[in-house]
Design a protein around this motif. Structure first.
Motif, PDB file in Angstrom:
ATOM      1  N   PHE A  91      40.145  20.669 -49.198  1.00 14.20           N
ATOM      2  CA  PHE A  91      41.385  21.064 -49.872  1.00 14.20           C
ATOM      3  C   PHE A  91      41.667  20.052 -50.978  1.00 14.20           C
ATOM      4  O   PHE A  91      41.903  18.869 -50.700  1.00 14.20           O
ATOM      5  N   SER A  92      41.640  20.531 -52.206  1.00 11.61           N
ATOM      6  CA  SER A  92      41.720  19.614 -53.347  1.00 11.61           C
ATOM      7  C   SER A  92      43.069  18.907 -53.451  1.00 11.61           C
ATOM      8  O   SER A  92      43.172  17.863 -54.088  1.00 11.61           O
ATOM      9  N   ASP A  93      44.116  19.465 -52.829  1.00 14.37           N
ATOM     10  CA  ASP A  93      45.448  18.878 -52.946  1.00 14.37           C
ATOM     11  C   ASP A  93      45.701  17.810 -51.892  1.00 14.37           C
ATOM     12  O   ASP A  93      46.786  17.243 -51.846  1.00 14.37           O
ATOM     13  N   LYS A  94      44.718  17.565 -51.043  1.00 12.95           N
ATOM     14  CA  LYS A  94      44.920  16.610 -49.958  1.00 12.95           C
ATOM     15  C   LYS A  94      43.932  15.452 -50.069  1.00 12.95           C
ATOM     16  O   LYS A  94      42.788  15.662 -50.500  1.00 12.95           O
ATOM     17  N   THR A  95      44.367  14.277 -49.633  1.00 11.25           N
ATOM     18  CA  THR A  95      43.457  13.125 -49.616  1.00 11.25           C
ATOM     19  C   THR A  95      42.436  13.347 -48.498  1.00 11.25           C
ATOM     20  O   THR A  95      42.581  14.266 -47.689  1.00 11.25           O
ATOM     21  N   VAL A  96      41.432  12.490 -48.461  1.00 10.31           N
ATOM     22  CA  VAL A  96      40.410  12.598 -47.416  1.00 10.31           C
ATOM     23  C   VAL A  96      41.069  12.574 -46.030  1.00 10.31           C
ATOM     24  O   VAL A  96      40.798  13.407 -45.170  1.00 10.31           O
ATOM     25  N   LEU A  97      41.998  11.630 -45.853  1.00  7.20           N
ATOM     26  CA  LEU A  97      42.663  11.489 -44.550  1.00  7.20           C
ATOM     27  C   LEU A  97      43.486  12.742 -44.226  1.00  7.20           C
ATOM     28  O   LEU A  97      43.455  13.234 -43.087  1.00  7.20           O
ATOM     29  N   ASP A  98      44.188  13.262 -45.219  1.00  4.48           N
ATOM     30  CA  ASP A  98      44.990  14.461 -44.988  1.00  4.48           C
ATOM     31  C   ASP A  98      44.109  15.681 -44.721  1.00  4.48           C
ATOM     32  O   ASP A  98      44.488  16.580 -43.974  1.00  4.48           O
ATOM     33  N   ASN A  99      42.939  15.717 -45.373  1.00  2.00           N
ATOM     34  CA  ASN A  99      41.990  16.803 -45.093  1.00  2.00           C
ATOM     35  C   ASN A  99      41.560  16.754 -43.632  1.00  2.00           C
ATOM     36  O   ASN A  99      41.449  17.784 -42.983  1.00  2.00           O
ATOM     37  N   TYR A 147      41.131  11.387 -53.257  1.00  4.55           N
ATOM     38  CA  TYR A 147      41.160  12.855 -53.316  1.00  4.55           C
ATOM     39  C   TYR A 147      39.726  13.359 -53.442  1.00  4.55           C
ATOM     40  O   TYR A 147      38.849  12.624 -53.932  1.00  4.55           O
ATOM     41  N   PRO A 148      39.475  14.615 -53.026  1.00  6.21           N
ATOM     42  CA  PRO A 148      38.093  15.115 -53.062  1.00  6.21           C
ATOM     43  C   PRO A 148      37.384  14.932 -54.405  1.00  6.21           C
ATOM     44  O   PRO A 148      36.196  14.620 -54.435  1.00  6.21           O
ATOM     45  N   HIS A 149      38.125  15.116 -55.522  1.00  5.27           N
ATOM     46  CA  HIS A 149      37.453  15.017 -56.824  1.00  5.27           C
ATOM     47  C   HIS A 149      36.994  13.592 -57.136  1.00  5.27           C
ATOM     48  O   HIS A 149      36.225  13.377 -58.073  1.00  5.27           O
TER      49      HIS A 149
ATOM     50  N   LEU B 207      51.033  25.353 -56.783  1.00  9.96           N
ATOM     51  CA  LEU B 207      52.318  24.842 -57.277  1.00  9.96           C
ATOM     52  C   LEU B 207      52.245  24.157 -58.653  1.00  9.96           C
ATOM     53  O   LEU B 207      53.049  24.473 -59.531  1.00  9.96           O
ATOM     54  N   PRO B 208      51.283  23.245 -58.881  1.00  6.83           N
ATOM     55  CA  PRO B 208      51.258  22.634 -60.219  1.00  6.83           C
ATOM     56  C   PRO B 208      51.012  23.646 -61.333  1.00  6.83           C
ATOM     57  O   PRO B 208      51.584  23.526 -62.422  1.00  6.83           O
ATOM     58  N   ARG B 209      50.212  24.651 -61.053  1.00  2.27           N
ATOM     59  CA  ARG B 209      49.949  25.674 -62.084  1.00  2.27           C
ATOM     60  C   ARG B 209      51.183  26.563 -62.282  1.00  2.27           C
ATOM     61  O   ARG B 209      51.464  27.007 -63.394  1.00  2.27           O
ATOM     62  N   LEU B 278      54.164  14.485 -58.722  1.00  2.00           N
ATOM     63  CA  LEU B 278      54.145  15.223 -57.449  1.00  2.00           C
ATOM     64  C   LEU B 278      52.727  15.646 -57.052  1.00  2.00           C
ATOM     65  O   LEU B 278      52.405  15.778 -55.881  1.00  2.00           O
ATOM     66  N   HIS B 279      51.885  15.879 -58.051  1.00  4.86           N
ATOM     67  CA  HIS B 279      50.532  16.385 -57.778  1.00  4.86           C
ATOM     68  C   HIS B 279      49.481  15.520 -58.467  1.00  4.86           C
ATOM     69  O   HIS B 279      48.866  15.960 -59.444  1.00  4.86           O
ATOM     70  N   PRO B 280      49.262  14.311 -57.951  1.00  6.72           N
ATOM     71  CA  PRO B 280      48.295  13.413 -58.621  1.00  6.72           C
ATOM     72  C   PRO B 280      46.872  13.963 -58.577  1.00  6.72           C
ATOM     73  O   PRO B 280      46.030  13.561 -59.374  1.00  6.72           O
ATOM     74  N   TRP B 281      46.615  14.870 -57.669  1.00  8.58           N
ATOM     75  CA  TRP B 281      45.275  15.441 -57.527  1.00  8.58           C
ATOM     76  C   TRP B 281      44.981  16.503 -58.582  1.00  8.58           C
ATOM     77  O   TRP B 281      43.822  16.858 -58.801  1.00  8.58           O
ATOM     78  N   PHE B 282      46.018  16.971 -59.254  1.00  4.73           N
ATOM     79  CA  PHE B 282      45.852  18.106 -60.156  1.00  4.73           C
ATOM     80  C   PHE B 282      45.289  17.653 -61.492  1.00  4.73           C
ATOM     81  O   PHE B 282      45.876  16.825 -62.168  1.00  4.73           O
ATOM     82  N   GLN B 283      44.134  18.218 -61.852  1.00  6.60           N
ATOM     83  CA  GLN B 283      43.502  17.856 -63.124  1.00  6.60           C
ATOM     84  C   GLN B 283      43.644  19.006 -64.089  1.00  6.60           C
ATOM     85  O   GLN B 283      43.051  20.059 -63.878  1.00  6.60           O
TER      86      GLN B 283
END
Lengths: 282, 284
Positions: A91-99, A147-149, B207-209, B278-283
């Motif tokens: 899940f791209s919105d979650k950190t490794v730990l949260d995944n 994060y996964p990316h 959500l970010p989109r 809120l969404h640091p993962w969002f690229q």
């Protein structure tokens, strides 16, 4: 073979093709998979191996026949089968730990976790367990906040396997899980999954288009071709196995797969000829 | 010429200077033409000078609106009190309140789009209707809305709802459908049920989109709000612009237009910063 955990009974799968025609991907498939087996499913692109996996997963229903897991017909994906796909495995919105903690968390606290008063304490426990899994997968604690990316392909798949195994599913389904990895990482992952299988006793169904990988990993190799299926038992093959023997099994499977493919092509050609004869005036 | 090469790489200073060039050119040209017009005709009202606009803006920010009948002989109040009772403040608050209500009403639209995408029966029930509704030109409904809901706040809010929500619903629907199937299947295999997949996987990922989509629609929200205010309102930024148009009050209209643009820019910037935080993962 132990008592079957997966049973596939006379299964046909057809897809709609052009016009009103249908294309049969799986034809009268019968297969039994025992508890604790490591099954590799191999075959060329489009032969139906991922379809077979989706049937076991419960993501797809067969056109005819039945797919049973633990004696119950599949209706939708659930905790019986862990799943590691080739892409989008985390899940791209979650950190490794949260995944890693997502599974235990959602299974216990559902859609609205904030409503549960005792969640914080449980989450601490889940995190502790997740970190143990992370170490087992050869990842560092510092990777937990990433994060996964931010991870390499191999690391992502390690986390994805840990994410699935943390729920202790009786079956783990892997769909071309190592296909996107470079050869070195791939070999490392193959060794890891084999070790995890030995340690956990989980039944693994591993789909790949790479015959060598299928032979190395599986205790049984299921080859799909021409919408039918044949098997080779290779339980004695391991990484240290005799190369000549591995080559022999690979050649055997590839020859059979090619033969099945030829049969399918011939059958399709013959269907086309019959159709053309019926449509065109003599 | 190296300036027009695909691989040209302007340095930071050059890029910064280039980005301000059109602003500088526009402002300079305006004031040059305005000065020329005022030399020919000192009473020209079409292109006010900088001095006139500054004076008008000061009046707008420090004096009450004409309709408020301020007592000119009263002792001067403290600056903060004067600003709070000023015309610009009053209009900004009126428009801002309507704008915020409209934005808040987009939240149910997002939820509807999400549920339409996730639950096939809800999708089948709403999709065709929303797609049709989306094609209706909202401004063409303005007379109907005024007849049905009167000229109060409700008709203006409804105009925005009708104008923008179908777009947001369909956008959310498409974004939700775009979440890879593997992620949904994976969540099920980890023990998530339908609503957990919907809210904890799909909603979080889109959500970010969705926030970006709302950002892109801010101008549309403002457009419908201005249309409503211009036709039927007794306060608000658009009401004031429409009122001043009758008196050719360009010295106030231009600062008002720039003020609206600045407010919208700040809202957009805030939402962008909020989204990133809120969404640091969002690229993007």
């Amino acid at each position: 073979m132990q008592k079957p955990i997966i049973r596939i009974d006379q299964v046909d799968v057809e897809y709609a093709a052009e016009g009103n025609a249908t294309r049969r991907v799986l034809n009268g498939i019968n297969l039994e998979i025992g508890g604790g087996e490591f099954i590799s499913i191999v075959g060329q692109t489009g032969c139906g191996k991922s379809t077979l996996l989706r049937l076991i997963l419960g993501e797809q229903r067969p056109t005819r026949g039945r797919v049973l897991v633990n004696g119950r017909e599949r209706s939708q994906p659930d905790r019986l089968c862990g799943y590691v796909p080739q892409k989008y495995s985390l899940f791209s919105d979650k950190t490794v730990l949260d995944n890693l903690t997502f599974g235990p968390d959602v299974a216990e606290f559902g859609a609205f976790p904030m409503l549960w008063p005792g969640r914080r304490k449980r989450m601490r426990e889940f995190r502790g367990e997740a970190l143990q899994f992370l170490k087992q997968m050869g990842l560092d604690e510092s990777d937990a906040r990433k994060y996964p990316h931010e991870l390499s392909g191999g690391m992502q798949q390690r986390v994805a396997i840990a994410q699935a195994l943390i729920m202790k599913p009786p079956i783990l389904l892997m769909d071309e899980a190592f296909s996107a990895l470079d050869p070195g990482t791939r070999r490392g992952m193959q060794k890891l999954i084999k070790k995890l299988w030995r340690d956990s006793g989980t039944t693994i169904v591993f789909v790949t288009h790479n015959t060598r990988e299928a032979v190395w990993l599986g205790t049984r190799v299921i080859a799909l071709g021409g919408a039918s299926l044949f098997e080779r038992t290779v339980s004695h093959i391991d990484f240290d196995a005799d190369e000549d023997h591995i080559q022999f099994v690979i050649r055997d499977i590839e020859t059979q797969t090619q033969a099945d493919r030829n049969v399918r092509i011939e059958r399709e050609e013959s269907q086309k000829r019959r159709l053309a004869e019926a449509i065109l005036p003599s | 010429m190296s300036l027009l090469k695909l691989h040209a790489t302007p340095n930071r200073t050059t890029a910064w200077l280039l980005s301000w060039l059109l602003f500088a050119g526009g402002v300079t040209s305006y004031f040059y033409v305005a000065e020329q017009r005022h030399k020919d005709n000192p009473d020209d009202r079409v292109m006010p000078t900088a001095t006139q606009m500054i004076k008008a803006f000061q009046d707008a920010t420090l004096k009450p609106a004409e309709e408020d009948n301020a007592d000119d002989d009263a002792a001067p109040a403290p600056l903060f009190t004067r600003v709070r009772s000023s015309m610009l403040w009053k209009d900004t608050i009126a428009t801002g309140r309507r704008f915020l209500i409209s934005i808040a009403l987009l939240f149910p639209a997002v939820l509807l789009g999400l549920h339409m995408a996730m639950f096939p029966y809800i999708g089948a029930f709403f999709l065709r209707f929303i797609q049709f509704f989306d094609k209706i030109v909202a401004l063409s409904l303005l007379p109907i809305l005024f007849i049905a809901f009167g000229i109060d706040e409700l008709s203006k809010i409804m105009l925005i709802v009708i104008g923008v929500t179908p777009t947001i619903i369909l956008d959310t629907f498409n974004l939700s459908k775009g979440v890879p199937r593997e992620q949904i299947v994976k969540a099920f295999t980890l023990g998530a049920a339908d609503f957990a997949v919907t809210y904890r996987i799909v909603f979080k990922q889109i959500l970010p989109r969705v926030l970006n989509s709302i950002r892109l629609n801010l101008k549309a929200v403002m457009l419908f709000l201005f249309a409503g205010e211009m036709i039927a309102s007794t306060d608000g930024l658009a009401y004031r612009i429409a009122l001043l148009r009758r008196h050719m009050g360009m010295d106030t209209i231009i600062p008002y237009v720039l003020w609206v643009a600045l407010l919208l820019f700040l809202v957009d910037l805030t939402m962008h910063a909020f989204n990133r935080k809120l969404h640091p993962w969002f690229q993007e």
